[in-house]
Design an enzyme around this catalytic site. Structure first.
Site: not given
Ligand code: PLP
Length: 374
Positions: A180
């Protein structure tokens, strides 16, 4: 293999983490509040509660909103399964509404068609970093007394009508997974301007524990006493990881710029390549791009995926429509339900995009794609 996304860790990040390791607190200490405050500087001052993942953030947001059995949560199928799974695990029925053709974000018209008295939450996903149509979604949600949740796992640092993500929905959730925009290894946060939702989110991430003497049912039990009034979980993000978050947030402006620059370079280098659809941006949106998402036309997405991978370029597909997962299929959700989303999925491919991607690595991606589709 060149990844589609990855973290950028520098010496300041390492120093920040080492500072905590040398200090007194490993878990709930001063870095937690510092991280939450610095994050709030990106949400227009909307208070933030750090948690252990983006998934935990969604779970916490839904729990704070009181989502439970008998409720419906309306959301987009073009998302990571956690957006829907966390609502389902609280006992709600997930209702998938179709997406808009250009942004792949939740289509307000499709939402309007499915909301009703059971709707407790409408959850938008800022796909690739492009904010959803929050102003319209909020009107629709408030007409049925539902909250708007913004799954902003892709969009920390993005803006919409000159307002920051985090200040657009009733509850906004972030993810700080390494792919991210910023990372705490694992981590996430919930932002909300509503004091009651904030209090419930804070409690939920800490077992539901109540310590404020004003609120205890048995205030005379003793100095050690604390109570649980509603169940919660342990979703506390440790000090060590919050310290990484603090230094990552200080780099978010630079990350945003580098990502924007890479998006511009892709747009230039790929425009005119027949058989490829480039990402679009609405005029009122100022995305901090998380994904560079293209559409491969002519039924050639799988071929493009396989040949790019064979060339050492780790392209990705984001996402399988959430209701295609067997867990939803087994509950009776059927393919064909959201045709725009399914068409988007059939073409979708994410090209590498991360701050440390070099111009020459990016050129290699572009050349490989030209060789396949040109
Ligand atoms: C990455 C992601 C999540 C989950 O986040 P984690 O930190 O991996 O638990 C939820 N929604 C979206 C759209 C994501 O890209």
């Amino acid at each position: 293999m060149l990844p589609y996304g990855r973290q950028s860790i520098d010496e300041r990040d390492i120093e920040g983490v080492l500072g905590v390791l040398r200090g007194e607190w490993l878990t709930t200490g001063p870095a937690v509040g510092a991280f939450e405050e610095e994050l709030a500087a990106w949400t227009g001052g909307v208070p933030c509660v750090s948690v252990t993942s983006g998934t935990a953030a969604l779970h916490t947001a839904y729990a704070a909103a009181g989502v439970g059995p008998g409720d419906e949560v309306v959301t987009s199928p073009i998302t990571f399964v956690a957006t829907a799974a966390t609502a389902a695990m609280l006992g709600a029925r997930v209702v998938f509404a179709d997406v808009e053709e250009d942004t792949a974000n939740l289509d307000p018209a499709a939402v309007e068609a499915v909301v009703g008295p059971r709707t407790r939450a409408v959850t938008a996903v800022d796909y690739a970093g492009h904010p959803a149509e929050y102003d319209v979604l909020r009107k629709i949600a408030s007409s049925v007394e539902a909250v708007v949740v913004g799954d902003a796992a892709h969009s920390v640092g993005s803006r919409y009508h000159d307002r920051p993500v985090g200040a657009l929905a009733d509850l906004t959730t972030f993810s700080f997974f390494p792919t991210k925009t910023i990372t705490t290894a694992e981590g996430g946060a919930v932002a909300t301007a509503d004091v009651e939702l904030l209090r419930r989110a804070r409690r939920f991430r800490n077992h539901g524990l109540v310590r404020d003497p004003q609120e205890l049912r048995d205030p005379d039990e003793g100095g050690w006493h604390q109570e649980v009034h509603a169940f919660g979980l342990n979703y506390r993000l440790p000090d060590v990881l919050c310290a990484l978050g603090v230094s990552q947030l200080r780099r978010l402006g630079a990350f945003r710029e580098r990502r924007a620059r890479l998006v511009e370079r892709y747009n230039k280098a790929l425009q005119g390549l027949a058989g490829l659809r480039l990402p679009t941006r609405r005029p009122h949106a100022d995305p901090a791009w998380h994904l560079y998402s293209v559409g491969v036309l002519g039924g050639r997405r799988r071929e493009a995926y396989e040949r790019m991978r064979a060339a050492g370029i780790g392209v990705q597909v984001n996402y399988l429509p959430a209701y295609w997962h067997p867990v939803f299929a087994d509950m009776g959700y059927r393919r064909g339900m959201c045709p725009v989303a399914e068409e988007f999925y059939a073409r979708q491919l994410s090209l590498p995009l991360f701050p440390d991607l070099t111009d020459s690595e990016q050129d290699r991606v572009v050349e490989a794609l030209h060789a396949i589709l040109g």
